[in-house]
Motif scaffolding. Structure first.
Motif, PDB file in Angstrom:
ATOM      1  N   LEU A  60      86.916  56.716  70.416  1.00 36.62           N
ATOM      2  CA  LEU A  60      86.190  54.798  70.447  1.00 36.62           C
ATOM      3  C   LEU A  60      84.514  55.456  70.813  1.00 36.62           C
ATOM      4  CD1 LEU A  60      86.636  52.144  69.904  1.00 36.62           C
ATOM      5  CD2 LEU A  60      86.369  52.127  72.567  1.00 36.62           C
ATOM      6  N   LEU A  61      83.659  56.152  71.761  1.00 30.41           N
ATOM      7  CA  LEU A  61      82.216  55.893  71.095  1.00 30.41           C
ATOM      8  C   LEU A  61      81.923  56.855  70.689  1.00 30.41           C
ATOM      9  CD1 LEU A  61      82.610  57.122  75.426  1.00 30.41           C
ATOM     10  CD2 LEU A  61      81.757  55.211  74.241  1.00 30.41           C
ATOM     11  N   PHE A  62      82.409  58.178  69.891  1.00 29.02           N
ATOM     12  CA  PHE A  62      82.561  58.642  68.251  1.00 29.02           C
ATOM     13  C   PHE A  62      82.043  57.202  67.939  1.00 29.02           C
ATOM     14  CE2 PHE A  62      83.379  61.316  64.642  1.00 29.02           C
ATOM     15  CZ  PHE A  62      82.655  62.132  65.042  1.00 29.02           C
ATOM     16  N   GLY A  63      83.417  56.786  67.214  1.00 28.34           N
ATOM     17  CA  GLY A  63      83.445  56.131  66.408  1.00 28.34           C
ATOM     18  C   GLY A  63      82.161  54.909  66.584  1.00 28.34           C
ATOM     19  N   PHE A  64      81.400  54.187  67.401  1.00 30.66           N
ATOM     20  CA  PHE A  64      80.413  53.579  67.480  1.00 30.66           C
ATOM     21  C   PHE A  64      79.503  54.373  67.484  1.00 30.66           C
ATOM     22  CE2 PHE A  64      82.798  51.047  70.697  1.00 30.66           C
ATOM     23  CZ  PHE A  64      83.099  49.723  70.007  1.00 30.66           C
ATOM     24  N   ARG A  70      86.566  51.652  61.215  1.00 31.33           N
ATOM     25  CA  ARG A  70      87.397  51.850  60.831  1.00 31.33           C
ATOM     26  C   ARG A  70      87.432  52.827  61.974  1.00 31.33           C
ATOM     27  NH1 ARG A  70      88.632  55.415  56.209  1.00 31.33           N
ATOM     28  NH2 ARG A  70      90.246  56.511  57.937  1.00 31.33           N
ATOM     29  N   GLU A  71      87.495  53.697  62.246  1.00 28.12           N
ATOM     30  CA  GLU A  71      87.532  54.474  63.742  1.00 28.12           C
ATOM     31  C   GLU A  71      87.084  53.043  64.946  1.00 28.12           C
ATOM     32  OE1 GLU A  71      89.239  56.865  65.680  1.00 28.12           O
ATOM     33  OE2 GLU A  71      89.302  57.261  63.477  1.00 28.12           O
ATOM     34  N   ILE A  72      86.187  52.183  65.312  1.00 27.59           N
ATOM     35  CA  ILE A  72      86.552  51.928  66.170  1.00 27.59           C
ATOM     36  C   ILE A  72      87.221  50.589  66.413  1.00 27.59           C
ATOM     37  CG2 ILE A  72      85.480  49.782  66.858  1.00 27.59           C
ATOM     38  CD1 ILE A  72      82.586  51.179  65.744  1.00 27.59           C
ATOM     39  N   ILE A  73      88.141  50.351  65.333  1.00 29.75           N
ATOM     40  CA  ILE A  73      89.175  48.837  65.367  1.00 29.75           C
ATOM     41  C   ILE A  73      90.329  50.102  64.990  1.00 29.75           C
ATOM     42  CG2 ILE A  73      90.572  47.769  63.585  1.00 29.75           C
ATOM     43  CD1 ILE A  73      87.440  46.875  62.422  1.00 29.75           C
ATOM     44  N   GLY A  74      90.872  50.930  65.021  1.00 27.53           N
ATOM     45  CA  GLY A  74      91.688  51.907  65.419  1.00 27.53           C
ATOM     46  C   GLY A  74      92.082  52.482  66.261  1.00 27.53           C
ATOM     47  N   GLN A  75      91.122  52.500  67.680  1.00 27.09           N
ATOM     48  CA  GLN A  75      91.252  52.918  68.849  1.00 27.09           C
ATOM     49  C   GLN A  75      91.694  51.635  69.883  1.00 27.09           C
ATOM     50  OE1 GLN A  75      91.731  56.294  69.720  1.00 27.09           O
ATOM     51  NE2 GLN A  75      90.878  56.728  67.533  1.00 27.09           N
ATOM     52  N   ILE A  76      90.506  51.092  68.925  1.00 24.01           N
ATOM     53  CA  ILE A  76      91.053  49.460  70.108  1.00 24.01           C
ATOM     54  C   ILE A  76      92.481  48.570  69.671  1.00 24.01           C
ATOM     55  CG2 ILE A  76      90.197  47.142  70.094  1.00 24.01           C
ATOM     56  CD1 ILE A  76      87.628  47.868  69.471  1.00 24.01           C
TER      57      ILE A  76
END
Length: 76
Positions: A60-64, A70-76
């Protein structure tokens, strides 16, 4: 299904190494390689709730950090 509460020390060494390698690649802006090693840590941590959750947090931090919605939403 058995829930494992602690990761064996031998496996923990590989888990930590994958996270360390991921961070080194990230700091050198090699995001693809960094992500690859996060995925490897994820696989190692899957049977262990704490380690599995830790990797998802790092993903999630990586996505931010790379501003990947897409990665942020996927991790949430």
């Amino acid at each position: 299904m058995k829930i494992h509460t602690t990761m064996p020390e031998r496996l923990k060494l590989y888990f930590r190494k994958e996270l360390e390698i991921s961070l080194n690649y990230f700091l050198n802006k090699d995001f693809s390689s960094s992500w690859h090693h996060l995925e490897r840590a994820h696989i190692l941590g899957q049977p262990y709730p704490f380690h599995h959750t830790l990797v998802h947090w790092k993903m999630l931090l990586f996505g931010f950090k790379i501003k990947d919605r897409r990665e942020i939403i996927g991790q949430i």
